[in-house]
Design an enzyme around this catalytic site. Structure first.
Site, PDB file in Angstrom:
ATOM      1  N   GLU A  53      -1.812 -24.599  24.810  1.00  0.00           N
ATOM      2  CA  GLU A  53      -0.710 -24.607  23.860  1.00  0.00           C
ATOM      3  C   GLU A  53      -1.331 -24.849  22.484  1.00  0.00           C
ATOM      4  O   GLU A  53      -2.099 -25.800  22.320  1.00  0.00           O
ATOM      5  CB  GLU A  53       0.295 -25.717  24.193  1.00  0.00           C
ATOM      6  CG  GLU A  53       1.463 -25.661  23.226  1.00  0.00           C
ATOM      7  CD  GLU A  53       2.556 -26.687  23.499  1.00  0.00           C
ATOM      8  OE1 GLU A  53       2.460 -27.434  24.479  1.00  0.00           O
ATOM      9  OE2 GLU A  53       3.499 -26.722  22.695  1.00  0.00           O
ATOM     10  N   ARG A 279      -7.339 -33.554  36.565  1.00  0.00           N
ATOM     11  CA  ARG A 279      -7.720 -33.575  35.146  1.00  0.00           C
ATOM     12  C   ARG A 279      -9.045 -34.284  34.984  1.00  0.00           C
ATOM     13  O   ARG A 279      -9.381 -35.172  35.765  1.00  0.00           O
ATOM     14  CB  ARG A 279      -6.717 -34.402  34.339  1.00  0.00           C
ATOM     15  CG  ARG A 279      -5.386 -33.771  34.104  1.00  0.00           C
ATOM     16  CD  ARG A 279      -4.502 -34.742  33.340  1.00  0.00           C
ATOM     17  NE  ARG A 279      -4.660 -34.594  31.908  1.00  0.00           N
ATOM     18  CZ  ARG A 279      -3.995 -33.694  31.190  1.00  0.00           C
ATOM     19  NH1 ARG A 279      -3.163 -32.873  31.773  1.00  0.00           N
ATOM     20  NH2 ARG A 279      -4.165 -33.604  29.890  1.00  0.00           N
ATOM     21  N   LYS A 289      -3.400 -34.891  23.711  1.00  0.00           N
ATOM     22  CA  LYS A 289      -3.358 -34.337  22.350  1.00  0.00           C
ATOM     23  C   LYS A 289      -2.444 -35.154  21.454  1.00  0.00           C
ATOM     24  O   LYS A 289      -2.684 -35.279  20.271  1.00  0.00           O
ATOM     25  CB  LYS A 289      -2.874 -32.879  22.405  1.00  0.00           C
ATOM     26  CG  LYS A 289      -3.996 -31.905  22.697  1.00  0.00           C
ATOM     27  CD  LYS A 289      -3.541 -30.478  22.532  1.00  0.00           C
ATOM     28  CE  LYS A 289      -3.015 -29.934  23.824  1.00  0.00           C
ATOM     29  NZ  LYS A 289      -2.653 -28.513  23.793  1.00  0.00           N
TER      30      LYS A 289
HETATM   31  P1  ATP Z   1      -2.156 -32.623  26.466  1.00  0.00           P
HETATM   32  O1  ATP Z   1      -1.369 -33.232  27.591  1.00  0.00           O
HETATM   33  O2  ATP Z   1      -3.289 -33.427  25.983  1.00  0.00           O
HETATM   34  O3  ATP Z   1      -1.291 -32.071  25.371  1.00  0.00           O
HETATM   35  P2  ATP Z   1      -2.137 -30.181  27.778  1.00  0.00           P
HETATM   36  O4  ATP Z   1      -2.444 -30.181  29.214  1.00  0.00           O
HETATM   37  O5  ATP Z   1      -0.718 -30.085  27.425  1.00  0.00           O
HETATM   38  O6  ATP Z   1      -2.862 -31.393  27.124  1.00  0.00           O
HETATM   39  P3  ATP Z   1      -2.694 -27.513  27.181  1.00  0.00           P
HETATM   40  O7  ATP Z   1      -3.080 -26.894  25.897  1.00  0.00           O
HETATM   41  O8  ATP Z   1      -1.369 -27.217  27.740  1.00  0.00           O
HETATM   42  O9  ATP Z   1      -2.893 -29.048  27.011  1.00  0.00           O
HETATM   43  O10 ATP Z   1      -3.817 -27.250  28.273  1.00  0.00           O
HETATM   44  C1  ATP Z   1      -4.372 -25.989  28.518  1.00  0.00           C
HETATM   45  C2  ATP Z   1      -4.967 -26.001  29.904  1.00  0.00           C
HETATM   46  O11 ATP Z   1      -5.982 -26.990  29.986  1.00  0.00           O
HETATM   47  C3  ATP Z   1      -3.931 -26.352  30.942  1.00  0.00           C
HETATM   48  O12 ATP Z   1      -4.116 -25.493  32.059  1.00  0.00           O
HETATM   49  C4  ATP Z   1      -4.224 -27.765  31.299  1.00  0.00           C
HETATM   50  O13 ATP Z   1      -3.842 -28.036  32.621  1.00  0.00           O
HETATM   51  C5  ATP Z   1      -5.733 -27.853  31.078  1.00  0.00           C
HETATM   52  N1  ATP Z   1      -6.126 -29.210  30.747  1.00  0.00           N
HETATM   53  C6  ATP Z   1      -5.623 -29.995  29.778  1.00  0.00           C
HETATM   54  N2  ATP Z   1      -6.185 -31.213  29.799  1.00  0.00           N
HETATM   55  C7  ATP Z   1      -7.090 -31.202  30.807  1.00  0.00           C
HETATM   56  C8  ATP Z   1      -7.990 -32.166  31.337  1.00  0.00           C
HETATM   57  N3  ATP Z   1      -8.087 -33.398  30.829  1.00  0.00           N
HETATM   58  N4  ATP Z   1      -8.781 -31.803  32.378  1.00  0.00           N
HETATM   59  C9  ATP Z   1      -8.693 -30.572  32.887  1.00  0.00           C
HETATM   60  N5  ATP Z   1      -7.866 -29.616  32.442  1.00  0.00           N
HETATM   61  C10 ATP Z   1      -7.056 -29.915  31.406  1.00  0.00           C
HETATM   62 MG    MG Z   2       0.440 -28.408  28.205  1.00  0.00          MG
END
Ligand code: ATP
Ligand code: MG
Length: 593
Positions: A53, A279, A289
């Site tokens: 995102e 994760r 984030k």
């Molecule tokens: P945040 O919760 O920090 O905003 P997010 O998961 O919403 O992170 P996205 O931009 O939606 O962030 O993530 C893009 C991809 O990366 C998604 O498939 C998510 O599952 C994966 N991802 C995000 N954080 C992690 C992590 N700590 N370890 C592994 N994969 C991750």
């Molecule tokens: Mg997300």
């Protein structure tokens, strides 16, 4: 909170899922792909996607997801695209899109296609009307709090909305009104009509559309209704032809919703399948984030690329090689249980890589003046001699360089003591030490300021000791680094420590920002560098001998960031654990015996 030793936990291994040799020793997701290929599923096609995102910068957790998605596509002759999951106009920006693509490139991955969920808004809208027509979606006039209250909890029955049984015709009219601006923000939502008594809360009539009068960074003002994650994600996968949709464990409960939507759409091909993995967490830092943005907006750090941040940007500025990040996430592996890896493990990968590649240089961070009293004023090359030094003992092709020497030098304040404690072997009055790549010197006297601080150390040198030995074979116990005062260049050096003192910031419901380390950055402005350090490139990492690895700031070559120190803390952690295990075993044996 459990901490792994960095390796994949056994529950992620695939050995229990199949008897096929090819799946032994691979993680459970790769095992699934192998099995799908064997059974001819997806016509043996493999397509993954990385779906960020654009509401922040990539962090090292994303690097794990990237390595997994791109890795699988690569290993199975498939394709991995990037899809921006851009369905929230409030928080998304082009700036983030650009930064994510740039970081991805730096990490070493090239997506064949870049897609945007916002390009699917028309298709999603059409499909929503289809579901309404089939009686599978309805417009709800209740507000978010009421809807959430009625959803109930596990074990507590859900309450059906009074609007749930509207006719398809009425729903269609209301939904078009939502789209056309007939209602204010928040006045109505479109919900899927699934099951208000489902054990899985996500299946209790999830929201598909909300009204939001916000300009979208790509779609502009075309839409005032925006799809939810649940309504957009699986459909985006289907539109692109994704086969294996990999996401993190917090989406496990959404899996049923993902399937439900796809089952009720008329897709011409096989539905993608969502699989969840753990994760990545890292001690002494945060991955969310939301919190990282808070650190930036509150000025706790100097931006997303602050070298203390767990972002790809931050690590890049700090001098972490992309290859070290890849090696680290590979070592952590793919598991089904969330765990937190130690930051020392990441640092050990960084150190190992840099040990091979970084040029060795001398720099003095906290300078103390040394005057060599018997240095010939008009002697060797007008009081200056150039000494030969090895550029990288790990890499013979890196060659040697000449380092200017003279009768006035800088050494570290730490390397001289007026009252040396026991076992202190560096410079003190009457003590002889070796200067790295240079001569033996012996301290004879000091000059102090009014407060009694040493400002100058007077030494004599042994002209016969160049190259590290003397004709009489005399040994010294310490070698220290130095920089010739007349040739030194000034620099600012940032020394970093953990961003959070707590290994698990925010654990147990605490505010993670409570454990921010107030000493996470120490800036030294008086550093003295050997002249060869004028030739570094922005972003280059060098080893300051005896001190650690330091990265030249990409925007200002007079600023250096400490990438990582020289001590292998990961090895110490391993040793300590081995000892603890040994002691435990001995105790158990004693009790038995
Ligand atoms: P945040 O919760 O920090 O905003 P997010 O998961 O919403 O992170 P996205 O931009 O939606 O962030 O993530 C893009 C991809 O990366 C998604 O498939 C998510 O599952 C994966 N991802 C995000 N954080 C992690 C992590 N700590 N370890 C592994 N994969 C991750
Ligand atoms: Mg997300």
């Amino acid at each position: 909170m459990n901490t792994t030793d960095g390796a994949a936990t056994t529950d992620g291994s695939a050995t229990d899922t199949t008897s096929d040799d090819r799946t032994v020793g691979v993680d459970f997701i790769r095992a699934k792909v192998i099995q799908d290929n064997q059974s001819g599923r997806f016509s043996q096609r493999v397509q993954t996607r990385f779906p960020p995102e654009p509401n922040g910068y990539l962090h090292i957790g994303h690097a794990k997801s990237i390595a997994l998605n791109f890795g699988i596509a690569d290993e199975f002759g498939g394709v991995c695209n990037v899809r921006f999951d851009d369905t929230n106009p409030e928080t998304e920006k082009q700036e983030y899109v650009d930064a994510i693509l740039d970081d991805l490139d730096w990490l070493g991955y090239t997506p064949p296609n870049i897609y945007y969920c916002s390009d699917y808004f028309d298709q999603l809208y059409e499909w929503a009307e289809d579901l309404i027509g089939k009686g599978l979606a309805y417009v709800d006039d209740q507000d978010a709090d009421t809807i959430s209250e009625q959803r109930g909890r596990f074990g507590k029955p859900g309450i059906e909305s009074p609007y749930r049984d509207r006719s398809p015709a009425e729903n269609l009219e209301l939904f078009r009104g939502m789209r056309d601006g007939a209602y204010p923000d928040g006045a109505k939502v479109l919900r899927a009509k699934i099951d208000m008594q489902a054990d899985n809360m996500q299946m209790r009539d999830p929201v598909m559309y909300r009204i939001r009068r916000e300009t979208h960074y790509r779609a502009g003002d075309k839409w005032i209704i925006y799809p939810s994650y649940d309504w957009a994600h699986g459909q985006g996968d289907a539109i692109e032809g994704v086969t294996h949709s990999l996401c993190t464990l917090e989406f496990a409960d959404h899996n049923a919703v993902y399937d439900w939507f796809l089952e009720h759409l008329d897709l011409p091909y096989e539905k993608p399948e969502q699989t969840e993995f753990a994760r990545l967490g890292l001690t002494h830092t945060l991955m969310s984030k939301r919190h990282l943005l808070q650190l930036v907006t509150e000025g706790v750090v100097d931006g997303w690329d602050d070298p203390r941040m767990p972002t790809v940007r931050g690590m890049r500025r700090r001098g972490y090689p992309a290859s070290a990040i890849r090696a680290f996430v590979d070592r952590v592996g793919i598991a089904k249980t969330n765990s937190t890896s130690e930051i020392e493990l990441l640092e050990s990968f960084v150190r190992t890589e840099l040990n091979q590649s970084a040029l060795r240089r001398m720099a003095v961070l906290r300078p103390l003046r040394v005057v060599i009293t018997n240095w010939p004023d008009d002697g060797v090359q007008n009081g200056v001699v150039e000494l030969e030094a090895i550029n990288n003992p790990e890499d013979p092709t890196a060659g040697k360089r000449l380092v200017p020497f003279s009768g006035e030098l800088w050494i570290e304040q730490d390397d001289f003591k007026l009252d040396p404690p026991p076992k202190y072997y560096r410079l003190s009055i009457g003590r002889e030490v070796r200067l790295r790549a240079g001569f033996y010197i012996t301290a004879t006297d000091v000059e102090t300021d009014g407060a009694g601080n040493v400002t100058t150390v007077y030494c004599t040198y042994d002209p016969e000791s160049e190259g590290g030995s003397t004709p009489d074979g005399r040994k010294v116990k310490a070698t220290i680094h130095w920089v010739s005062a007349a040739h030194a260049i000034g620099a600012t050096v940032n020394l970093y420590d953990r961003l959070f003192t707590d290994p698990y910031p925010g654990e147990g419901g605490a505010d993670p920002l409570d454990s921010l380390n107030p000493l996470s950055c120490e800036t030294l402005t008086e550093a003295k560098l050997e002249p060869a350090l004028t030739e570094v490139e922005p972003g280059q990492v060098v080893q300051f001998e005896r001190l650690g690895y330091f990265a030249v700031d990409p925007d200002d070559t007079s600023v250096f960031h400490r990438t990582v120190g020289l001590r292998d803390e990961w090895a110490n952690i391993q040793k300590r654990r081995e000892n603890e295990a040994k002691q435990k075993k001995q105790q158990q044996n004693r009790r038995k015996g």
